[in-house]
Enzyme design. Sequence first.
Site, PDB file in Angstrom:
ATOM      1  N   HIS A 167       6.359  -6.319 -48.644  1.00 52.38           N
ATOM      2  CA  HIS A 167       5.112  -5.840 -49.238  1.00 52.38           C
ATOM      3  C   HIS A 167       3.893  -6.186 -48.385  1.00 52.38           C
ATOM      4  O   HIS A 167       3.086  -5.323 -48.071  1.00 52.38           O
ATOM      5  CB  HIS A 167       4.952  -6.431 -50.645  1.00 52.38           C
ATOM      6  CG  HIS A 167       5.997  -5.976 -51.609  1.00 52.38           C
ATOM      7  ND1 HIS A 167       5.775  -5.013 -52.561  1.00 52.38           N
ATOM      8  CD2 HIS A 167       7.293  -6.341 -51.759  1.00 52.38           C
ATOM      9  CE1 HIS A 167       6.880  -4.811 -53.265  1.00 52.38           C
ATOM     10  NE2 HIS A 167       7.813  -5.604 -52.786  1.00 52.38           N
TER      11      HIS A 167
ATOM     12  N   ASP B 119      -0.719  -3.389 -54.925  1.00 48.57           N
ATOM     13  CA  ASP B 119       0.684  -3.241 -54.589  1.00 48.57           C
ATOM     14  C   ASP B 119       1.418  -2.658 -55.801  1.00 48.57           C
ATOM     15  O   ASP B 119       1.024  -2.881 -56.953  1.00 48.57           O
ATOM     16  CB  ASP B 119       1.238  -4.622 -54.235  1.00 48.57           C
ATOM     17  CG  ASP B 119       2.713  -4.609 -53.897  1.00 48.57           C
ATOM     18  OD1 ASP B 119       3.521  -4.693 -54.836  1.00 48.57           O
ATOM     19  OD2 ASP B 119       3.057  -4.508 -52.714  1.00 48.57           O
TER      20      ASP B 119
ATOM     21  N   HIS C  89      20.231  -2.129 -44.784  1.00 39.68           N
ATOM     22  CA  HIS C  89      20.173  -2.060 -46.243  1.00 39.68           C
ATOM     23  C   HIS C  89      19.305  -0.904 -46.723  1.00 39.68           C
ATOM     24  O   HIS C  89      19.265  -0.612 -47.911  1.00 39.68           O
ATOM     25  CB  HIS C  89      19.642  -3.368 -46.803  1.00 39.68           C
ATOM     26  CG  HIS C  89      18.240  -3.685 -46.369  1.00 39.68           C
ATOM     27  ND1 HIS C  89      17.827  -3.657 -45.047  1.00 39.68           N
ATOM     28  CD2 HIS C  89      17.147  -4.048 -47.078  1.00 39.68           C
ATOM     29  CE1 HIS C  89      16.555  -3.986 -44.974  1.00 39.68           C
ATOM     30  NE2 HIS C  89      16.105  -4.219 -46.186  1.00 39.68           N
TER      31      HIS C  89
ATOM     32  N   TRP D  43      12.613   0.354 -47.156  1.00 39.30           N
ATOM     33  CA  TRP D  43      11.773   1.424 -46.616  1.00 39.30           C
ATOM     34  C   TRP D  43      11.091   1.029 -45.309  1.00 39.30           C
ATOM     35  O   TRP D  43      10.965   1.851 -44.396  1.00 39.30           O
ATOM     36  CB  TRP D  43      10.746   1.859 -47.656  1.00 39.30           C
ATOM     37  CG  TRP D  43      10.069   3.143 -47.290  1.00 39.30           C
ATOM     38  CD1 TRP D  43       8.754   3.324 -46.951  1.00 39.30           C
ATOM     39  CD2 TRP D  43      10.669   4.445 -47.205  1.00 39.30           C
ATOM     40  NE1 TRP D  43       8.505   4.653 -46.672  1.00 39.30           N
ATOM     41  CE2 TRP D  43       9.669   5.361 -46.824  1.00 39.30           C
ATOM     42  CE3 TRP D  43      11.968   4.922 -47.433  1.00 39.30           C
ATOM     43  CZ2 TRP D  43       9.911   6.719 -46.652  1.00 39.30           C
ATOM     44  CZ3 TRP D  43      12.217   6.275 -47.263  1.00 39.30           C
ATOM     45  CH2 TRP D  43      11.195   7.162 -46.867  1.00 39.30           C
ATOM     46  N   ASN D  44      10.631  -0.205 -45.191  1.00 43.11           N
ATOM     47  CA  ASN D  44      10.034  -0.634 -43.930  1.00 43.11           C
ATOM     48  C   ASN D  44      11.030  -0.522 -42.784  1.00 43.11           C
ATOM     49  O   ASN D  44      10.687  -0.069 -41.683  1.00 43.11           O
ATOM     50  CB  ASN D  44       9.532  -2.084 -44.029  1.00 43.11           C
ATOM     51  CG  ASN D  44       8.280  -2.217 -44.866  1.00 43.11           C
ATOM     52  OD1 ASN D  44       7.541  -1.262 -45.048  1.00 43.11           O
ATOM     53  ND2 ASN D  44       8.047  -3.403 -45.390  1.00 43.11           N
ATOM     54  N   SER D  45      12.267  -0.928 -43.039  1.00 45.29           N
ATOM     55  CA  SER D  45      13.305  -0.862 -42.003  1.00 45.29           C
ATOM     56  C   SER D  45      13.597   0.584 -41.625  1.00 45.29           C
ATOM     57  O   SER D  45      13.810   0.904 -40.447  1.00 45.29           O
ATOM     58  CB  SER D  45      14.582  -1.548 -42.496  1.00 45.29           C
ATOM     59  OG  SER D  45      14.370  -2.930 -42.697  1.00 45.29           O
TER      60      SER D  45
ATOM     61  N   GLU E 274      15.634  -0.043 -54.797  1.00 43.50           N
ATOM     62  CA  GLU E 274      15.670   1.416 -54.618  1.00 43.50           C
ATOM     63  C   GLU E 274      16.485   1.833 -53.407  1.00 43.50           C
ATOM     64  O   GLU E 274      16.483   2.999 -53.005  1.00 43.50           O
ATOM     65  CB  GLU E 274      14.231   1.942 -54.503  1.00 43.50           C
ATOM     66  CG  GLU E 274      13.642   2.008 -53.109  1.00 43.50           C
ATOM     67  CD  GLU E 274      13.275   0.682 -52.483  1.00 43.50           C
ATOM     68  OE1 GLU E 274      12.721   0.688 -51.374  1.00 43.50           O
ATOM     69  OE2 GLU E 274      13.548  -0.378 -53.100  1.00 43.50           O
ATOM     70  N   GLN E 275      17.220   0.887 -52.803  1.00 37.34           N
ATOM     71  CA  GLN E 275      17.888   1.179 -51.536  1.00 37.34           C
ATOM     72  C   GLN E 275      19.006   2.215 -51.668  1.00 37.34           C
ATOM     73  O   GLN E 275      19.258   2.976 -50.726  1.00 37.34           O
ATOM     74  CB  GLN E 275      18.414  -0.122 -50.922  1.00 37.34           C
ATOM     75  CG  GLN E 275      17.296  -1.050 -50.499  1.00 37.34           C
ATOM     76  CD  GLN E 275      17.744  -2.476 -50.301  1.00 37.34           C
ATOM     77  OE1 GLN E 275      18.937  -2.763 -50.231  1.00 37.34           O
ATOM     78  NE2 GLN E 275      16.787  -3.393 -50.215  1.00 37.34           N
TER      79      GLN E 275
END
Length: 478
Positions: free
Chosen positions: A19, A114, A362, A365-367, A386-387
């Site tokens: 985050h 956030d 995994h 979202w950042n990844s 949410e993955q």
Amino acid sequence: MTDTDRVELVFITVAAAGHIVSTVELAKLLIDRDERLSITILPMKSAILNFSNYGTNHSNIPSSRIRFIHLPDHEPDPSLDPRKNFTSMIEDNKLHVKEIASKLSPKLAGIVLDLMCTPMIDVAIELGVPSYLYYAAGAAFLGMMFHVQDLHDEQGKEPTEFDELVVPGMANPLPVPKSLPSPLLYKEGIQTVLNMARKFRETKGIIINTFTELEPYAVNSLASEDGIPPVYPVGPLLNLKGNGHNELSSNKFKEVMQWLDDQPPSSVVFLCFGSMGSFDVEQVKEIAYALENSGHRFLWSLRRPPMEEEKHRIGSPTEYSDHQEVLPDGFLDRTADAGRVIGWAPQVEVLGHPSVGGFVSHCGWNSVLEAIWHGVPIGAWPLYAEQQFNAFELVVELGLAVEFRLGYRSSDQHHKAVIVNAGDIERGIRSLMDRSEEERMKLLDVMREYSKRALEEDGSSYNTIGCLIQDIIGTNNH
């Protein structure tokens, strides 16, 4: 420019890596675009979270117009579920946020929240300023949250009543429960998502860490649907200089990067499962067998799962003192030339290395955005949150990833993780590293270029950021 031209924004975020990193990048992007803006970031820290000190190192911050005020540490009740502790942390901090934000008036133009901090909308209302949601996940997932709320509030139905969900903004129906986010598989989690989606609608605008070219159908669907605030896709928001981890300068990581330097281009598969990702011993051994049998070079970030006494925390992997205690006998010796097993990994630096040709992830979202930016193919192995949805979107909707195990979920109070066997993992690795998959590689190359152009002058996200700033400044002028 006079003092009357200057405006302030307050950002409220949880101090967890997934985050705060992109939140800081958003702040940097905004102040870089408009000298009238100053931003105060209020991170919330608690022992229930994997705390990230990103942003406390001010060498990361290029301007005095961004400052940090850390909210008081929250002491969790070990007898409570982590989610109840999290809710308590938000509520306990409302008064502190109000006191800090009220001192900025009349320059305060709004509060940026956030997605985990939506109860703070109440503070913005009390102060008479607009609130904006910063949504650190993708546009399609946001659309799914609104769709679930519509099903419940308008039709009295829950997502688990369907075999498939037809989500606006997605070309393919979402299989239930295989690709439904974990919280939506049980009653308490559904209620949490419903409450969040309702609060999202109360904001003046939703800032999303995506770019239009990546999720065009989802972005357009959100923009055209009644009852949803204006959406601002401003991504990819990435910290490409790394996260300033103290260990980056250590000999251990210098050796890792040197080892990568010695490998052929696109030859190494990188396995890394985020700041909260870990596996039990049985699954670790299956991964090891698969890596050894595949014959591919590898770099594996392997971390120890939480101990029983740490279960009150939301994700708390730690480092092994010796990886040999969980790996098959002789594995490290047999693969000494082919690979490296490490603990925490400098993910941004590794993905940007030319020797890395595949990323088993995994699907946080950042990844996902980091891998797309560097043009590295993704092997989708979702674990939680949410993955599962992200993995479905990447594999089925976008064709940018290889399926390892869609529908896999890490073990928690609602699910017992199923062991993925070495044969399935090996097949996934071989497919991920297969450069003859021309269509996927071409799509990835195109999306990599789009991700960079989006932030350049006249790019889609660049223009959207301009519209967002105009809305913020315009709000203040009224």
